[in-house]
Write an enzyme that holds these catalytic residues in place. Structure first.
Site, PDB file in Angstrom:
ATOM      1  N   ALA A 215      67.646 -17.804  -9.756  1.00 12.20           N
ATOM      2  CA  ALA A 215      67.131 -16.394  -9.995  1.00 12.20           C
ATOM      3  C   ALA A 215      67.943 -15.864 -10.783  1.00 12.20           C
ATOM      4  O   ALA A 215      69.318 -15.870 -10.565  1.00 12.20           O
ATOM      5  CB  ALA A 215      66.471 -15.599  -8.498  1.00 12.20           C
TER       6      ALA A 215
ATOM      7  N   GLY B 197      67.558 -20.883  -6.774  1.00 12.61           N
ATOM      8  CA  GLY B 197      66.376 -20.922  -6.946  1.00 12.61           C
ATOM      9  C   GLY B 197      65.982 -22.100  -8.079  1.00 12.61           C
ATOM     10  O   GLY B 197      64.932 -22.581  -7.857  1.00 12.61           O
TER      11      GLY B 197
ATOM     12  N   GLU C 226      65.576 -24.979  -5.337  1.00 14.00           N
ATOM     13  CA  GLU C 226      64.419 -24.583  -4.722  1.00 14.00           C
ATOM     14  C   GLU C 226      63.144 -24.881  -5.567  1.00 14.00           C
ATOM     15  O   GLU C 226      62.014 -25.400  -5.130  1.00 14.00           O
ATOM     16  CB  GLU C 226      64.400 -23.100  -4.314  1.00 14.00           C
TER      17      GLU C 226
ATOM     18  N   GLU D 298      73.876 -19.121  -2.829  1.00 19.13           N
ATOM     19  CA  GLU D 298      73.501 -17.863  -2.480  1.00 19.13           C
ATOM     20  C   GLU D 298      74.478 -17.168  -1.531  1.00 19.13           C
ATOM     21  O   GLU D 298      74.666 -15.845  -1.570  1.00 19.13           O
ATOM     22  CB  GLU D 298      72.170 -17.742  -2.006  1.00 19.13           C
TER      23      GLU D 298
END
Ligand code: DAK
Length: 263
Positions: A71, A114, A117, A137
């Site tokens: 992200a 992300g 993910e 993260e």
């Protein structure tokens, strides 16, 4: 490649009937950081592909050296709690996991946060020998938020998932293969070709059986064994309501290649 100026998602069709859609994440200068605009464009593209009957399989890839760096940290930095617990913050992130059509991730470099993910939301993951997977993260003072603790755990097992999430340690493609995170590791220059080949192979199967098969396999991550076995059996029975099931079995007996019609 069909691309609007500034498009963060590029879309190409492959195959005689345009049955394979190749979606390329296209934000190379930010290492394909998954900003809101990119995720909105990805969701819109998937909406479009999902309703296009010609499209049977989707392949998602990135740029040389990077699938996606997660992200967008610059977008997230100024946010406070009230802004993140309600829409529209990161609202398009579950679109890919809701895609009914099979999706293959061709991971050609960094798949971090992300990005990892996003790859795990796909049904098949092929990695180039240069791919790197990780959930960093924790190094940003936060934790994964789009499946990094849940899908990773169910895929590679708790000890490795826990280590990756607590330390941010990244896996090489070879380690990811050994851990069961990816299906195959392929030399970088052959990655897309192999992913498209697999997509064409899936696209030649019965469309109905393909959708049911994906549902059944995914149920294994979401239900108890007994409920999953019952669900699988019910979907197996359902294939007997299709012409394609008869076509496939008949073709086997006749020693011919089946031609599925989706009926
Ligand atoms: N966000 C924003 N910008 C990024 C970025 C990112 N994730 N990754 C890279 N960039 C930008 C860099 O800031 C740099 O910009 P400028 O300095 O040129 O302005 C440019 O891309 C090039 O980056 P580097 O100079 O760092 O490039 P390198 O090749 O040296 O390194 C790298 C590539 C991918 C190893 C490195 O950039 C990196 O470590 N990036 C950050 C990886 C990371 O920490 N990812 C996790 C982000 S947090 C949720 C949904 C999703 C999420 C959470 C919740 N919900 C639905 C609730 C996801 C969270 C995350 O992913």
């Amino acid at each position: 490649m069909a691309a609007e100026p500034g498009a963060m998602i590029l879309l190409e069709r492959h195959g005689d009937g345009a049955e394979v859609a190749l979606v390329t994440l296209n934000r190379p200068r930010a290492r394909n950081a998954l900003c809101d605009l990119l995720m909105t464009q990805l969701a819109d593209t998937l909406d479009q592909l999902e309703t296009d009957d010609r499209v049977r399989v989707v392949v998602i890839t990135g740029q040389p050296g990077v699938f996606a760096a997660g992200a967008d940290i610059k977008e997230m930095l100024p946010k406070e709690f009230p802004a993140v617990v309600q829409p529209p913050f990161l609202q398009h992130w579950d679109r890919l996991s809701r895609c009914q059509k099979p999706v293959i991730a061709a991971v050609n470099g960094y798949a971090l946060g992300g990005g990892c993910e996003l790859a795990m939301m796909c049904d098949v993951i092929y990695a180039s020998d240069e791919a790197v997977f990780g959930q960093p993260e924790i190094t940003l003072g936060t934790i994964p938020g789009a499946g990094g603790t849940q899908r990773l755990c169910r895929t590679v097992g708790r000890p490795l998932a826990m280590e990756m999430c607590l330390t941010g340690r990244k896996l090489t493609a070879a380690e990811a293969l050994q851990a069961g995170l990816v299906g195959r590791v392929i030399p970088a220059e052959k990655l897309l070709e192999e992913a498209l080949k697999t997509a064409s192979r899936i696209a030649a199967m019965s469309p109905i059986a393909t959708v049911l098969c994906k549902k059944a396999v995914n149920a294994a991550h979401q239900t108890s064994l007994s409920a999953g076995l019952q669900y699988e059996r019910d979907l197996f029975y359902a294939t007997f309501a299709t012409e394609d099931r008869r076509t496939g079995m008949d073709a086997f007996i006749q020693k011919q290649a089946p031609v599925f019609t989706g009926k």
